[in-house]
Structure formats: C-alpha cells, structure tokens
Design a protein around this motif. Structure first.
Motif, PDB file in Angstrom:
ATOM      1  N   GLY A 756      70.946  48.487  85.229  1.00  0.00           N
ATOM      2  CA  GLY A 756      70.111  49.656  85.500  1.00  0.00           C
ATOM      3  C   GLY A 756      70.667  50.946  84.944  1.00  0.00           C
ATOM      4  O   GLY A 756      69.984  51.973  84.952  1.00  0.00           O
ATOM      5  N   MET A 757      71.911  50.921  84.454  1.00  0.00           N
ATOM      6  CA  MET A 757      72.561  52.148  83.982  1.00  0.00           C
ATOM      7  C   MET A 757      72.733  52.183  82.474  1.00  0.00           C
ATOM      8  O   MET A 757      73.200  53.190  81.930  1.00  0.00           O
ATOM      9  CB  MET A 757      73.940  52.279  84.648  1.00  0.00           C
ATOM     10  CG  MET A 757      73.900  52.357  86.156  1.00  0.00           C
ATOM     11  SD  MET A 757      75.550  52.217  86.903  1.00  0.00           S
ATOM     12  CE  MET A 757      76.326  53.710  86.297  1.00  0.00           C
ATOM     13  N   VAL A 758      72.382  51.118  81.778  1.00  0.00           N
ATOM     14  CA  VAL A 758      72.703  50.998  80.348  1.00  0.00           C
ATOM     15  C   VAL A 758      72.149  52.155  79.528  1.00  0.00           C
ATOM     16  O   VAL A 758      72.839  52.718  78.660  1.00  0.00           O
ATOM     17  CB  VAL A 758      72.186  49.648  79.800  1.00  0.00           C
ATOM     18  CG1 VAL A 758      72.222  49.642  78.284  1.00  0.00           C
ATOM     19  CG2 VAL A 758      73.030  48.509  80.338  1.00  0.00           C
ATOM     20  N   LEU A 759      70.909  52.564  79.787  1.00  0.00           N
ATOM     21  CA  LEU A 759      70.277  53.589  78.963  1.00  0.00           C
ATOM     22  C   LEU A 759      70.813  54.982  79.243  1.00  0.00           C
ATOM     23  O   LEU A 759      70.874  55.834  78.337  1.00  0.00           O
ATOM     24  CB  LEU A 759      68.761  53.561  79.173  1.00  0.00           C
ATOM     25  CG  LEU A 759      68.053  52.265  78.734  1.00  0.00           C
ATOM     26  CD1 LEU A 759      66.567  52.357  79.017  1.00  0.00           C
ATOM     27  CD2 LEU A 759      68.297  52.000  77.247  1.00  0.00           C
ATOM     28  N   GLU A 760      71.207  55.257  80.492  1.00  0.00           N
ATOM     29  CA  GLU A 760      71.602  56.611  80.863  1.00  0.00           C
ATOM     30  C   GLU A 760      73.103  56.802  80.948  1.00  0.00           C
ATOM     31  O   GLU A 760      73.601  57.911  80.748  1.00  0.00           O
ATOM     32  CB  GLU A 760      70.960  56.969  82.218  1.00  0.00           C
ATOM     33  CG  GLU A 760      69.431  56.959  82.185  1.00  0.00           C
ATOM     34  CD  GLU A 760      68.835  57.288  83.543  1.00  0.00           C
ATOM     35  OE1 GLU A 760      69.631  57.463  84.495  1.00  0.00           O
ATOM     36  OE2 GLU A 760      67.608  57.371  83.648  1.00  0.00           O
ATOM     37  N   ASP A 761      73.844  55.771  81.279  1.00  0.00           N
ATOM     38  CA  ASP A 761      75.292  55.918  81.491  1.00  0.00           C
ATOM     39  C   ASP A 761      75.984  54.646  81.002  1.00  0.00           C
ATOM     40  O   ASP A 761      76.291  53.757  81.780  1.00  0.00           O
ATOM     41  CB  ASP A 761      75.578  56.168  82.980  1.00  0.00           C
ATOM     42  CG  ASP A 761      77.059  56.400  83.258  1.00  0.00           C
ATOM     43  OD1 ASP A 761      77.865  56.391  82.295  1.00  0.00           O
ATOM     44  OD2 ASP A 761      77.417  56.589  84.443  1.00  0.00           O
ATOM     45  N   ARG A 762      76.252  54.576  79.708  1.00  0.00           N
ATOM     46  CA  ARG A 762      76.826  53.368  79.140  1.00  0.00           C
ATOM     47  C   ARG A 762      78.226  53.092  79.673  1.00  0.00           C
ATOM     48  O   ARG A 762      78.613  51.940  79.888  1.00  0.00           O
ATOM     49  CB  ARG A 762      76.855  53.468  77.615  1.00  0.00           C
ATOM     50  CG  ARG A 762      75.458  53.524  76.986  1.00  0.00           C
ATOM     51  CD  ARG A 762      75.545  53.648  75.485  1.00  0.00           C
ATOM     52  NE  ARG A 762      76.056  52.453  74.866  1.00  0.00           N
ATOM     53  CZ  ARG A 762      75.311  51.402  74.555  1.00  0.00           C
ATOM     54  NH1 ARG A 762      74.024  51.386  74.844  1.00  0.00           N
ATOM     55  NH2 ARG A 762      75.857  50.355  73.973  1.00  0.00           N
ATOM     56  N   GLU A 763      79.000  54.133  79.908  1.00  0.00           N
ATOM     57  CA  GLU A 763      80.353  53.940  80.433  1.00  0.00           C
ATOM     58  C   GLU A 763      80.295  53.366  81.848  1.00  0.00           C
ATOM     59  O   GLU A 763      81.015  52.423  82.191  1.00  0.00           O
ATOM     60  CB  GLU A 763      81.126  55.252  80.424  1.00  0.00           C
ATOM     61  CG  GLU A 763      82.567  55.094  80.912  1.00  0.00           C
ATOM     62  CD  GLU A 763      83.361  56.384  80.814  1.00  0.00           C
ATOM     63  OE1 GLU A 763      84.484  56.411  81.344  1.00  0.00           O
ATOM     64  OE2 GLU A 763      82.835  57.363  80.221  1.00  0.00           O
ATOM     65  N   GLY A 764      79.399  53.949  82.665  1.00  0.00           N
ATOM     66  CA  GLY A 764      79.240  53.433  84.026  1.00  0.00           C
ATOM     67  C   GLY A 764      78.726  52.009  84.028  1.00  0.00           C
ATOM     68  O   GLY A 764      79.157  51.176  84.831  1.00  0.00           O
ATOM     69  N   ALA A 765      77.806  51.695  83.105  1.00  0.00           N
ATOM     70  CA  ALA A 765      77.289  50.331  83.000  1.00  0.00           C
ATOM     71  C   ALA A 765      78.411  49.374  82.643  1.00  0.00           C
ATOM     72  O   ALA A 765      78.528  48.289  83.228  1.00  0.00           O
ATOM     73  CB  ALA A 765      76.180  50.277  81.954  1.00  0.00           C
TER      74      ALA A 765
END
Length: 861
Positions: A756-765
């Motif tokens: 769910g985070m890939v598009l907005e926060d790649r580091e968090g993903a």
C-alpha cells in the motif's frame, strides 16, 4: 493590278502545300518491350503506352505490339510490376518515332531494368502465441525488437534468394539461431521456447511426519545433477526443444527403494517427487505418563518418583526407544484434545498425537504385606494393551530391579516394526537384530506389503504372511517365510511387525478357567472391566466389559493369582483349577476419594467423565474411584467451562475454599458467536475484552488480529496485535506451538502494508517488505508446529507471501542480490505447494498468478 497578282500567287501555293501534307502521313510502328528484374526476365509486368494499357509481359519478360504514330512523335512507355516480397519502382521512359525507309516496317525495342528492394518477415512465437519484445539480429546487424504481433520486417538488396544468419533472443527464453536461405516475401517462423525446469524433490517419512531427504543422487538421462541438499531438491534447466522424454534416476543407498527411475516429458516446469524409506529401524517414541498411588491410606510419592525415574533410565538406555519427556507428553495430550483414559481405552491414532507418540506407559503402585506392588502397562496408538506387568518390591532398594524387569518385559513384548532389506534363496533379511531389539530365534513377525501412492508414499499396509526368525545377528536377522498368501513373495521394502502372543493363542492347546471380576463396596458390586489377571506374576489376560476373561490353567495345578486394576484394592491369593472351563468369581473393593468442589460463580454444573454429579458448592463431597477422571465445571451463559483431568489417588481431593474453580468469561466464544451473526464490531469488542491475565488472551487477540487484516484491511492494527501476541515469552519461544502461524500472519500483514506504500513511500514500503521477509523466514522454520487443521493453508501462505515479499522488495530496490532470492522463493512455493489445495479455487487462482510472477522474475534474470 497588284491585288490580282497576290490572289494568283495564293492559288498557286495552296495546292503545293496540300500535296506536301499528304506525303507526311502516320506510320505503323512495331514495338517490343523487354522487362528484367534483378537480371531475370520479369513476366506479368504491366506496360502502358502513352498512358494506355498495352498488356503484360510474357514468360520471357517481353510484350510486343503495334501502334501508329507520326514520324518524330514521342512515345511514352511506363512499366509497373508487383510481386510478393518486393518493393519495385515503376519505370518510365520514351522514344521518338523515326520515319522508316521506303518499303521497311518501323520497329523499336525498349529494354527495361526494374529496380527493387526485397523483404521478408520474421515471426516469433511461443506455442503458437506471438512473442513481442523479442530481439532479432540478422547477419550481425543492429537488433530490432518484434512488435506486439511478434513480427520484424526486414528489407534487403541484391539477389532475391540468399543466405541469412538469424538470431532471436529474449530474457527467459532459449536463444533461437538459424542460417537460412530466404526468398522475398517469405515468413520465417521462429518458434522460441522457455527453458524447461525440472525440480526433483526427495522426501522421507518418519512416524507420520514427512521431511526433505538430503544426499539423494539425481541424474537426468546420462547427465548427473549431483545430490539433493538440505531442502531435498535438485534443479535441472533443459534448454532443448520441449517435449523430449528423459529418464530421471534417483539413487540413495540405505533406503527403500535404493534406486528409482521414472520417465519425464520436459516441457515447462515439472516437479518429480519421491518418498524413500530408511532401512534403519525407526526409533519408538515412548512416553511415561506417570505412576499413580493406589493406596488411600498412604502417601506413596517417594516410591512413585523413584519408580518412574528408574524405569525411564533403564528403558531409554535402549537406543530403539526415543523418550517423549513427561512434560512434553502432557502438553501434547492437552493440545490433541484427548486424555489419558481415552488414550488407553480407544487409542490416539486419529489425533494429532500420532505425530509425537508410538507408545505410552502408565503405572500404578500399591502396598501389600510384603512391601510394594508395581504395575506397568504399555499401550500402542490403537489403544491396544501390549504389556501389563506386576513387580513386587520390598522397599525402595528394589526399585532398580523392578525397572530392569519392566524394561526386559517391554523389549520382549513390544510389537517392533522393521523392513525387509534383502531376500536370498528363500531366506529373508530384516533390519531388526540383537543389539537393540533383543530378538530371539523362533520369534514370529507378520509380513506386511505396503500400498504406495503415485509418489511412493506408503498409503496402507496389507498383512500377507508370517516370517519366523532363524538366525539373529547384532544389526539384523534372517528368517524364513512360513506362511504367505497365494501368488505373493517376500521382497525388499516390505515391512515386518512382531507378533505378540494373544489370549487365544495361549489357550489353543491347554486347559482353562473363566474368571469374573466384580468391583465396588459389597454388597453393591458390578462386573468390573479392565482388571489385569496375573498367574505367578505373568500377565495372562484382562477382563472385558462383562468383567470376564478366560485364562490358561492346567487342571490340578495351583497358581499364584493377582488381580489388579488401579482404583481398586488388588486381590492376591491362590487359585486351583479343579476341572477344565470352570468359573471363578472375585470381588475387588473400590478405592474412593471424597471429592469436594466449589466455583465462582456458584451453582455451576459438575460432570465427572461426562456424568453430572451435582452443582457447586459440593460441600459434603462425592465418592470418586481412584484413577484419572475428567472433571468439567459449567456455569453456562458467557462463562467458559473448566475442564481438567484430575488424578484421584488419596482419600480426599478438595477443590473448594481457596482452591475453588474460578470460571472466566468466555470472550472467545462470545466473539465467535458474533462472527457467525456477521456482527464484526461486536466480535472485535469481545476479543478486545480479554485482558493479559485471561486464559484466552492469546487466542482472542490472535483472532482480533485476523479480523483487522482479513475483514477491516487495517494492516497496521493487525501488525500491532500479532506483535503483541508474539511479545509474550511463552509464545515467542513457541512453548505454545499453535502460535507459530502468527509469524506467517504477521509477515502477510507487513507485506500488505508495504504494497500500500509503494507509490507514495518507496523507502517505507521496502522496510515493510523486509520485515515481512524476516517474519516469514521464521515461520518457514516452524512449519512443523503449524496447527493440524490449518497446516496446508498456513504452509501455502508462508511460501506465497515470502516469495511475493522478495519479489516486491526487488522491484522496489532493484538490488541484484534479491533477484536470486525471489527466484528461489518462487521455486520453493511450487515445490511445496500442498497437494490438498490443488483443486481449491482460491488457491488454484493464487497458483496461476504465481506462475506469472515467477515468469517475470525469470525474464529479469
């Protein structure tokens, strides 16, 4: 006069001019158009003369015709030709009509050489489907990629038919190379294919539990692939044309079979699985449940502890026995939702205990006028009593001798199982010998023929005959088949099971008497089943449900008789058979405990072995026979039942006062009821109400976490609850093994958070994918602890989300080291895909998607 002169001149000139014009009239011209293409006559070439269709050239490339034109006129010629595989430039030219000599025919020949560009098409397909994006290189030129239809259009000059070196490449596919003579307009079909991947998996099975088998030599055709690793697998990549048939050979000495071969068609991904069984005898997993006192007036704890310890030390010194420690045994029994009474009555073959236990030992100790009497009983998974033995002990100093006697009797009576490892001229060798099994000449074994499934796993066993030992060696024995069913024979890989002398066998050729045992407090006595009968301290039978048994006894001989059942006063004396078949009756007085019980809340129903005996508080007490009994206390409503196996081995058992039973609110049941009614909020409220000191805390929070993940899509909350469960020391250390699957669910939740985070926060993903991998790798180590009812689904999810997490982490970070790990994770997923889920729609769909994901990874490698 002047005017008349001019008119006269005009009249003179006009006839001269008219005469001259009559002399320059049209001539007939014969023309011949010769057309060549690449130096070869070009038939079917269209010819236009002054814009008008004149016809087409013949096979010689020639068109002849006749036209009439004035001398000096310019004739325009156009030639047009079309041909498959050619781009031909139209030809335009002209010539002037010359006046022929008198009496001659005007002729003109036009030679036309057409200019052209040739082309052909390369079409790349896989099993008839177009392959776009494939790189096509012709004669070493710069590569061109195929379009969505799988085609590349190539133009060339020079000779029409010529040799081309063509090469087609695409990641994940075998390179296609050909040197071909190509004609203009030809479609060259380049049928590419992916490498065929063969996964060879070797497995073994021990005591109902399967595991990978390392060290198996694998060959495909004449190519040796090496040995299977710790995961039991060897992989082979075949780049040749799909559909070829190979022999796969697996070799593992010391197992049955030692060599196994099968034909495999290599096309796409194939997995070959095979089970192998060690010829080394499997250890017998045995546990001592415990020895109980059978003396209401004495505390026998010291002697009980000494006997249990001594029997364990002596029995488990034999390597053939593998000890299941008492604490582990009791834990497994509780997890299997059974009890010791049920186990010794009906067995545990159909419970999860079958993966832990092959034999259970229970004992009892009572007093007589000479000291102690120790009874030891051994039961097998079908509930069969294979040994019951009494041993007198004057005091604690005799305990070691008792233990030695118990171990010796177990070795002589346990139904050991072994394997036929060879056959030679009618003699059969088995893998049971003198060192650990203490076999003797003349012992008999049932010869069992295994029924194998398509992967070589033993699915059933058939008794086909009898094997009698003729020679005993240290590590094995030789025997002869003395009886076998028609048409069959002894073969390596068959199993043998030692026959135990039954009551009917002992009576076959001797006299007997019928003994009936009754129990209770006289005069209220009833037939008593389960009484073990000993003649001269030798076990000869056990009373049935009617309290009766027939025992061997020679007429006129006096025997020492001992009747023993835990919970009753033993009967000891002498018996003499006066005539064959006579009946004798004996009464055993019951040993009772006074049972007192109270609960909070009060008024709860009390059940002993399923029979209601009253409501709490039971102040005056109830008489309960000695032994292990299942006690259940039920208040109903939202309170959870209390149920335990209680050992009654003293005059009074008091569970009142400060020892009363405190019933707890059954939040787990409340939540499950709400889920059935689709009231998810009420269910989650119920699960949340279970506090840390509640016995259902872990179960309730586990279910709460699942609802957050599966129903609410709140993965952060699911992670919080799963981590909360696993933070408890007993769960993190997997004392309670059912929570091993929490690592799978936690990894799944982290994966979903990362997605769910890939598009907005790649580091968090990336961090979440890494946490998913960490927990799923741990779950992978603990798959053997997954709950039986969830095993296949949990195993699937562990491998699936581990592969997905490696896959997504690679796509997010593009770290090359992750690509190989993702490929291996997908390979593991397919290798260990549970067979039971192959036809289940949801999992079949996930498997289809996994095929596409793995292909994507392989294309990137």
């Amino acid at each position: 006069m002047v005017k008349l002169k001019a008119n006269w001149i005009l009249l003179f000139v006009l006839p001269v001019v008219l005469f001259a014009c009559g002399m320059e009239r049209e001539v007939e011209l014969q023309y011949e158009i010769k057309v060549a293409l690449d130096g070869v006559p070009a038939d079917q070439s269209r010819v236009l003369v002054d814009g008008e269709e004149a016809g087409s050239t013949d096979e010689s490339g020639t068109l002849s015709g006749t036209i009439k034109r004035m001398p000096g006129a310019e004739v325009r010629i156009s030639v047009v030709r079309e041909a498959p595989g050619y781009e031909i430039e139209p030809w335009d030219g002209s010539f002037k009509v010359e006046k022929p000599e008198k009496g001659a025919v005007a002729r003109h020949i036009v030679e036309v050489s057409l200019k052209s560009t040739k082309h052909f098409t390369i079409r790349v397909t896989e099993k008839g489907e177009a392959v776009g994006g494939a790189s096509v290189r012709i004669d070493g030129q710069e590569a061109t990629d195929t379009d969505a239809g799988g085609e590349v259009f190539h133009e060339y000059g020079g000779e029409p038919a010529r040799q081309f070196d063509i090469q087609v490449e695409k990641k994940g596919y075998v390179t296609w190379k050909r040197s071909l003579e190509v004609q203009p307009g030809q479609v060259v079909e380049a049928a590419v294919h992916r490498p065929s991947v063969l996964n060879v998996v070797a497995l073994t099975e021990e005591n109902g539990q399967e595991r990978p088998l390392a060290g198996v030599e694998v060959a495909v055709g004449k190519k040796a692939l090496g040995k299977t690793g710790d995961d039991g697998t060897v992989n082979y990549v075949y780049r040749g044309a799909p559909g070829k048939v190979f022999w796969v050979t697996m070799t593992v000495p010391g197992h049955v079979p030692s060599v196994w071969k099968t034909k495999v068609v290599l096309d796409g991904r194939r997995t070959v699985k095979r089970y192998f069984y060690s010829v080394e005898p499997e250890p017998i997993r045995a546990g001592i449940y415990g020895y109980s006192g059978n003396e209401p007036d004495s505390d026998l704890t010291p002697i009980l502890d000494r006997v249990e310890e001594a029997v364990g030390n002596v029995l488990f010194s034999h390597m053939i026995f593998d000890e299941v420690p008492p604490e582990t045994l009791r834990e497994r029994i509780k997890e299997s939702d059974t009890d010791i009474e049920t186990m010794t009555d009906r067995g545990w073959r159909d419970t999860s205990l079958i993966g832990t236990l092959d034999a259970v030992i229970v004992g009892s100790v009572s007093r007589d006028d000479r000291g102690y009497v120790v009874e030891t009983k051994v039961h097998t998974p079908d509930g069969r009593l294979v040994l019951s033995q009494i041993s007198p002990a004057r005091g604690e100093k005799d305990v070691k001798d008792v233990a030695k006697k118990v171990a010796r009797e177990v070795m002589e009576h346990f139904p050991f199982q072994g394997t036929v490892i060879s056959e030679r001229e009618g003699d059969v060798r088995i893998n049971l010998g003198k060192s650990d099994h203490q076999l003797k000449k003349g012992m008999e074994f049932a010869l069992m023929s295994p029924v194998l499934d398509r992967q070589g796993k033993v699915a059933d066993m058939h008794d086909i005959g009898t094997l009698r030992i003729s020679k005993v060696e240290r590590a094995g024995s030789w025997g002869k088949v003395v009886e076998i069913q028609g048409g069959q024979s002894a073969k390596p890989g068959q199993r043998v099971v030692r026959r135990i002398l039954t009551e009917g066998d002992s009576l076959a050729s001797g006299h007997s008497l019928t003994l009936q045992a009754k129990g209770g407090v006289p005069p209220d006595v009833d037939p008593l089943p389960g009484v073990n009968v000993y003649l001269d301290e030798r076990w000869v039978g056990t009373t049935g449900t009617d309290g009766r048994t027939r025992i061997p006894a020679k007429v006129g001989r006096t025997y020492g008789l001992h009747l023993y059942r835990h919970g009753y006063q033993p009967w000891t004396g002498e018996v003499r058979a006066e005539e064959d078949g006579e009946d004798r009756e004996f009464v055993l007085e019951v040993n009772n405990s006074l049972f007192k019980l109270d609960s909070q809340p009060s008024g709860a129903r009390v059940y002993i072995d399923g029979t209601m005996v009253g409501r709490t508080p039971i102040v005056e007490g109830r008489q309960v026979p000695f032994g292990f009994h299942t006690v259940r206390v039920s208040a109903g409503g939202n309170y959870r039942d209390w149920q335990e196996v209680v050992e009654f081995n003293r005059k009074s058992v008091d569970l009142s006062g400060t020892s009363r039973i405190n019933l707890v609110v059954d939040y787990l049941a409340m939540g499950k009821r709400a889920e059935q009614e689709r009231d998810l909020d009420a269910a989650m409220d119920a699960y949340t109400s279970a506090e840390r000191d509640h016995p259902d805390y872990s179960d309730a929070r586990f279910r709460l976490a699942q609802l957050y993940m599966d129903e609410k899509g709140d993965y952060a909350a699911a992670v919080r609850e799963f981590e909360n469960i696993l933070s408890l020391p007993e769960n993190r250390e997997l004392i309670y093994k059912q929570y091993s699957v929490a690592y799978t669910n936690l990894g799944h939740a982290y994966y979903e958070m990362g997605s769910g985070m890939v598009l907005e926060d790649r580091e968090g993903a990336s961090q979440n994918f890494a946490l998913a991998i960490e927990n799923l790798e741990k779950a992978k180590q603990y798959t053997r602890f997954f709950p039986t009812q969830q095993y296949h689904e949990a195993l699937h999810d562990t491998h699936y989300y581990l592969a997905r997490s490696y896959h997504r982490l690679y796509l997010t970070t593009r770290k090359d080291t992750l690509l190989g790990k993702a490929d291996q994770a997908w390979r593991d997923y397919f290798d260990f895909f549970p067979k039971d889920l192959e036809e289940v729609g949801e999992f079949a769909q996930l498997r289809d998607s996994a095929e596409k994901h793995w292909t994507q990874i392989q294309d990137l490698m």
